[in-house]
Design a protein around this motif. Sequence first.
Motif, short mmCIF file in Angstrom:
data_model
loop_
_atom_site.label_atom_id
_atom_site.label_comp_id
_atom_site.label_asym_id
_atom_site.label_seq_id
_atom_site.Cartn_x
_atom_site.Cartn_y
_atom_site.Cartn_z
N SER A 187 0.84 28.19 -29.53
CA SER A 187 1.57 27.82 -28.30
C SER A 187 0.76 26.59 -27.43
O SER A 187 1.70 26.26 -26.90
CB SER A 187 1.70 29.12 -27.35
OG SER A 187 0.60 29.38 -27.09
N ASN A 224 3.65 24.15 -26.12
CA ASN A 224 3.96 23.79 -25.13
C ASN A 224 3.52 22.64 -24.43
O ASN A 224 4.33 22.16 -23.56
CB ASN A 224 3.23 24.95 -24.21
CG ASN A 224 4.03 26.26 -24.40
OD1 ASN A 224 5.10 26.41 -24.77
ND2 ASN A 224 3.10 27.41 -24.31
N ARG A 252 14.28 28.53 -28.24
CA ARG A 252 13.55 27.76 -29.31
C ARG A 252 13.97 26.40 -29.38
O ARG A 252 15.00 25.97 -29.51
CB ARG A 252 13.96 28.30 -30.51
CG ARG A 252 13.52 29.84 -30.89
CD ARG A 252 14.05 30.16 -32.33
NE ARG A 252 13.84 31.92 -32.59
CZ ARG A 252 14.74 32.66 -32.54
NH1 ARG A 252 15.94 32.55 -32.07
NH2 ARG A 252 14.14 33.94 -32.90
N HIS A 272 9.23 24.97 -31.17
CA HIS A 272 9.24 26.35 -31.57
C HIS A 272 9.69 26.60 -32.87
O HIS A 272 9.15 27.19 -33.69
CB HIS A 272 10.13 27.13 -30.42
CG HIS A 272 9.78 27.35 -29.03
ND1 HIS A 272 10.40 26.99 -27.92
CD2 HIS A 272 8.44 27.51 -28.93
CE1 HIS A 272 9.38 27.06 -26.90
NE2 HIS A 272 8.45 27.50 -27.26
N LEU A 296 7.80 29.99 -33.76
CA LEU A 296 7.58 30.71 -32.39
C LEU A 296 8.86 30.77 -31.63
O LEU A 296 9.88 30.21 -32.03
CB LEU A 296 6.54 30.13 -31.57
CG LEU A 296 4.92 29.98 -32.35
CD1 LEU A 296 4.19 29.27 -31.47
CD2 LEU A 296 4.64 31.21 -33.09
N VAL A 297 8.78 31.61 -30.59
CA VAL A 297 10.08 31.95 -29.84
C VAL A 297 9.40 31.90 -28.20
O VAL A 297 8.23 32.56 -28.07
CB VAL A 297 10.62 32.91 -30.21
CG1 VAL A 297 9.81 34.21 -30.10
CG2 VAL A 297 11.98 33.14 -29.31
N GLU A 298 10.35 31.57 -27.14
CA GLU A 298 9.93 31.68 -26.09
C GLU A 298 10.65 32.79 -25.55
O GLU A 298 11.93 32.74 -25.81
CB GLU A 298 10.12 30.30 -25.22
CG GLU A 298 9.94 30.48 -23.47
CD GLU A 298 10.07 29.15 -22.85
OE1 GLU A 298 11.11 29.08 -22.21
OE2 GLU A 298 9.42 28.21 -23.25
N SER A 322 5.60 32.12 -23.46
CA SER A 322 5.52 30.83 -24.30
C SER A 322 4.49 30.46 -24.83
O SER A 322 3.57 30.00 -24.12
CB SER A 322 6.27 29.81 -23.59
OG SER A 322 6.56 28.60 -24.53
N ALA A 323 4.34 30.82 -25.97
CA ALA A 323 5.12 31.36 -27.24
C ALA A 323 4.61 32.29 -27.64
O ALA A 323 3.42 32.44 -28.04
CB ALA A 323 5.64 30.21 -27.98
N THR A 355 16.75 22.39 -28.49
CA THR A 355 16.26 23.78 -28.01
C THR A 355 17.53 24.57 -27.96
O THR A 355 18.68 24.49 -27.57
CB THR A 355 16.01 23.39 -26.55
OG1 THR A 355 14.86 22.34 -26.23
CG2 THR A 355 15.58 24.73 -25.94
#
Length: 606
Positions: free
Chosen positions: A132, A136, A225, A229, A234-236, A252-253, A388
């Motif tokens: 992350s 990020n 996402r 991501h 990964l995912v927020e 996040s994340a 996104t």
Amino acid sequence: MASNRAPPDDADDERTEVLRGGLLEELEFERTEHLREGLDEGHDEGHHARHSEGHLESSGLFSLDTPTEERPRQPAGPHPDDETVMSPVAPRARPVNIAPAAAALDLAEPTTPPAAAAPAAETPWRGLHPASLLVNLIPRTLGILFGYWPLLLAWLFGRGAVAPRPEDALFLMFILVPGVLSTLVHLFTLRYRVSGGRLEIRQGLLNRQARTLAPDRIQNVSLVRNLFHRASGLVEVRIETAGDSSTEGMLSALSVEDAEALLTELNAARGQAAAAAAIDTNAPPPPPILRLGAPELLAYGFSAGGLGLAILLMAVGSEVLTVTRPDEVNDLARAASPTRLVGLGVLAIAASWTFSALRALVRHHGFTLTREPTPKGPGLRAVEGLFTRREVSLSLNKVQLVSAVEPLLRRLMGYGTVSVETAGFTAGENGLPAAAEVLVPMVEQDRLGELFTEAVPALTLDPWRANFHPAHPRALRRAVMASVLFAAPIGLVFGIAAGGGAASLVVAGVTLGVLALILVRAVLNHRAMGWLVTPDVVLLRGGAIRRSTALLARKKLQSTHLIQGPLDRLHGLAHLTINVAGSSVRLPPLALADAEAIQEELLRQG
């Protein structure tokens, strides 16, 4: 021999029980002393035990031999065995056996209390995924650069051909370093867990924060996402709470597995685990309520373009040309004409609309709205985004406000924009409420009422065909007076500044023209105002150029405010504001008595 005692009554039973309890305690005490002192003092124990037996038998309450055989009483006086106490060599004391007495009284031997249960292990804290940091940091850096692009352009072109200087590095560090530091702090200090039925989040290095979110305050959990991501898997996770203007929990994340585990734990904490498990995830998805393509999204962007961005583009372009090519700019300024200036303005507006259209296409790409079961009942699910990807699901029983906006250009196209709001907050757009959780960019006008009913099933009428109550007639006089009081002082100031003559006449003409436009707008807005209160909802309508319609669920009402300004008191009017968690709506000007009556009804039945 037969007993001559009368049958005991209740009071005798109580006294008997008390006496039996005391005698048993004495026996237990004697037994403990015997075991502790040993056989060398056994004659004393035997004496006390026999003496106690004599007491038990002489009391006539029960026999220590058998519960059914009654023994004759011993005559009063010394016990025959008491003489052993006085002998020089005491005989060995008899062991005292109280088991028959305990069995007769249905008493159990003392037992060792059970060991206390071991305390439950503390729920461990969990952190963000290591990847992350880059996930990020990259979009945050790009966002900072995009936010400062006018300043960066001015700095870049203002330097000219000068070689890089230390001041340039300091300037870039001033812009970029805070974002980098906040990303590092977010990664290394954020920890979360679900413990005791609550979500706990703590973070911060210098200013440490510890937040505890009760499950019943969580309004929505959305997954976001972006391009980075999805590339990293990964995912927020965004957790929104009731009545808070910021996202309370943003993680996040996380990996997809950790995000799904968190959602499962939150459902269990909210008592929705069984309902969530009952949802058939393998069932075919329902048909979409609405799906938007590129033409609708481009039209949405074109109709949302404003003059603010066009003015900014003109200013930045002028500054860049002045720095890079000052001689050509001076020549253009000398040769400037009204026609060229108008052409530049149109070009800037066109550029603004084009940018707005492209942004709408990227942000809302593939927008799909479907019905979706949730652990709390029927719900709506919206999916959108090119780079996104945003997925938002909300339960219909949490919907508190539904609003539609129809700007003039969009209305001429036959469309409107709808937002569905719960008590949680997300970013709004294009003048829609900042708490809108589901924003439907383009809806055909014939389907606006249908979409309202989808969001609020209790609605039994079409807001676009309902008969609204109009605003009070005195509200028009109030609006005209407010317009005159606003425009007249401005015209007077400019007239004095013109210094008289022809310039003053021009200023006066412009002031009268502006005042006329304001008055026309006030009349049109007054005609467009309307309100309607039903047992389930409150409906509002307003706006002539930018028409708006709002629906508020009465069961979500929290408070009302009655407001009167100086002009309202002069005309006997009042404004009634109705508040839900984080949002409010305002009824058109009403007579004071009517506003008070509606307020009382809403508070009584809302």
